[in-house]
Write an enzyme that holds these catalytic residues in place. Structure first.
Site, mmCIF file in Angstrom:
data_model
loop_
_atom_site.group_PDB
_atom_site.id
_atom_site.type_symbol
_atom_site.label_atom_id
_atom_site.label_comp_id
_atom_site.label_asym_id
_atom_site.label_seq_id
_atom_site.Cartn_x
_atom_site.Cartn_y
_atom_site.Cartn_z
ATOM 1 N N HIS A 102 -3.208 4.072 0.150
ATOM 2 C CA HIS A 102 -2.909 2.648 0.326
ATOM 3 C C HIS A 102 -1.568 2.430 0.985
ATOM 4 C CE1 HIS A 102 -0.591 3.638 -3.230
ATOM 5 N NE2 HIS A 102 0.066 2.491 -3.103
ATOM 6 N N ASP A 104 1.468 -0.403 0.361
ATOM 7 C CA ASP A 104 1.776 -1.268 -0.784
ATOM 8 C C ASP A 104 1.500 -2.750 -0.483
ATOM 9 O OD1 ASP A 104 2.598 0.773 -2.522
ATOM 10 O OD2 ASP A 104 4.546 0.877 -1.529
ATOM 11 N N HIS A 252 0.103 6.101 1.421
ATOM 12 C CA HIS A 252 0.475 7.113 0.438
ATOM 13 C C HIS A 252 -0.549 7.130 -0.697
ATOM 14 C CE1 HIS A 252 2.468 3.389 -0.730
ATOM 15 N NE2 HIS A 252 2.526 3.823 -1.967
ATOM 16 N N ARG A 267 10.571 1.399 -8.492
ATOM 17 C CA ARG A 267 10.328 1.177 -7.059
ATOM 18 C C ARG A 267 10.922 -0.157 -6.632
ATOM 19 N NH1 ARG A 267 4.399 0.343 -5.004
ATOM 20 N NH2 ARG A 267 5.060 -1.782 -4.530
HETATM 21 C C1 SIN Z 1 3.162 3.709 -5.421
HETATM 22 O O1 SIN Z 1 4.230 3.127 -5.255
HETATM 23 O O2 SIN Z 1 2.135 3.365 -4.852
HETATM 24 C C2 SIN Z 1 3.129 4.928 -6.326
HETATM 25 C C3 SIN Z 1 3.695 6.103 -5.653
HETATM 26 C C4 SIN Z 1 3.941 7.235 -6.603
HETATM 27 O O3 SIN Z 1 3.914 7.025 -7.808
HETATM 28 O O4 SIN Z 1 4.187 8.340 -6.133
#
Ligand code: SIN
Length: 276
Positions: A102, A104, A252, A267
């Site tokens: 995806h 974000d 990612h 994050r």
């Molecule tokens: C995310 O922000 O989508 C999760 C990424 C992660 O936990 O490595």
């Protein structure tokens, strides 16, 4: 005069490690420009040994744009910090964040430019994050497929993902509406001018204005294409590692292979613009 940064590519297509910077200190103009240049070139940057505070992480994010407030922060928020998404996976978890390819919050009308994740607790092994270059995925298509996809838009809807997670967390509110917006299937990066595939498994529901079966066939092809290992790098986290990725040209996928161990981090997400 601070020592200059070193940028070490992880693969020729995506990812680079940045050496020689302390993110707890304000960036000099030189550092900011070097990071920005490397970010545009490599799509995801990795930093090690960054024992930074929430405020320092937010300041780092603000160097590259205004901070984004997540539409599902009631599930993963951090009190007093609406711009922080708290990722906390452990024995209690039934589904982790980002468990499919995806970009974000691509369901937003103006999806985020980038995200900065710092992990302060990592499992003894596993919990890597995979990144995939959507420039490389686009470049690998035939000219005929590029032409077809260039005419299409797809609906990105936050509902299915965020509602499932809210139900699992026991905080489902049927009155809450999540963003849903159409975006071009191929977007042009606003800074590099390069074309990138912009669909993903978590948010993209269907291609608009074509029959359902055609939409399904095109998305099935694209979801399989974007997941090819040819376009990827994989990041092995340590405590206090930071990853800074460009949501406009990279996808990612967070691996959840460490259950029932714990993986935690914060994050910060940076606002972006309307894909074109
Ligand atoms: C995310 O922000 O989508 C999760 C990424 C992660 O936990 O490595």
């Amino acid at each position: 005069m601070k020592a200059s940064l070193e940028i070490l590519p992880v693969t020729p297509l995506i990812g680079a490690e940045v050496i020689g910077i302390d993110l707890s200190e304000p960036l000099t103009n030189h550092q900011k420009n070097a990071i920005h240049e490397a970010f545009l070139k490599h799509a995801v940057l990795f930093f090690r040994n960054q024992d930074i505070s929430v405020e320092q992480q937010k300041d780092f994010g603000r160097s590259f744009g205004e901070l984004h407030i997540h539409p599902a922060r009631d599930r993963n928020g951090l009190e007093g910090h609406p711009e922080i998404l708290y990722l906390n996976a452990g024995p209690h978890t039934s589904r982790v964040n980002g468990d499919e390819w995806h970009s974000d919050v691509s369901c937003d009308e103006e999806p985020p430019l980038g995200s900065i994740l710092r992990l302060f607790e990592v499992p003894s092994n596993g919990g890597d994050t995979l990144f995939s270059s959507m420039y490389a995925a686009y470049d690998a298509l035939s000219e005929a497929m590029k032409e077809l996809l260039g005419k299409l838009s797809a609906m990105h809807d936050g509902g299915p993902n965020y509602i499932d997670r809210a139900k699992r967390a026991g905080i489902y509110d049927p009155t809450k509406v999540f963003p849903a917006n159409p975006h071009p299937v191929i977007r042009t990066h606003p800074e590099t001018g390069r074309k990138a595939i912009f669909v993903n498994k978590i948010f993209t529901q269907y291609i608009v204005d074509i029959p359902k079966d055609e939409s399904r066939a095109i998305l099935d092809f694209l979801f399989q294409h974007i997941a090819k290992p040819d376009f990827q790098c994989r990041f092995k986290w340590e405590k206090d590692s930071v990853a800074f990725w460009d949501n406009r040209c990279a996808l990612h996928h967070a691996m959840w292979d460490y259950y029932p161990e714990t993986r935690r981090g914060y994050r910060v997400t940076i606002k972006g613009d309307k894909p074109r």
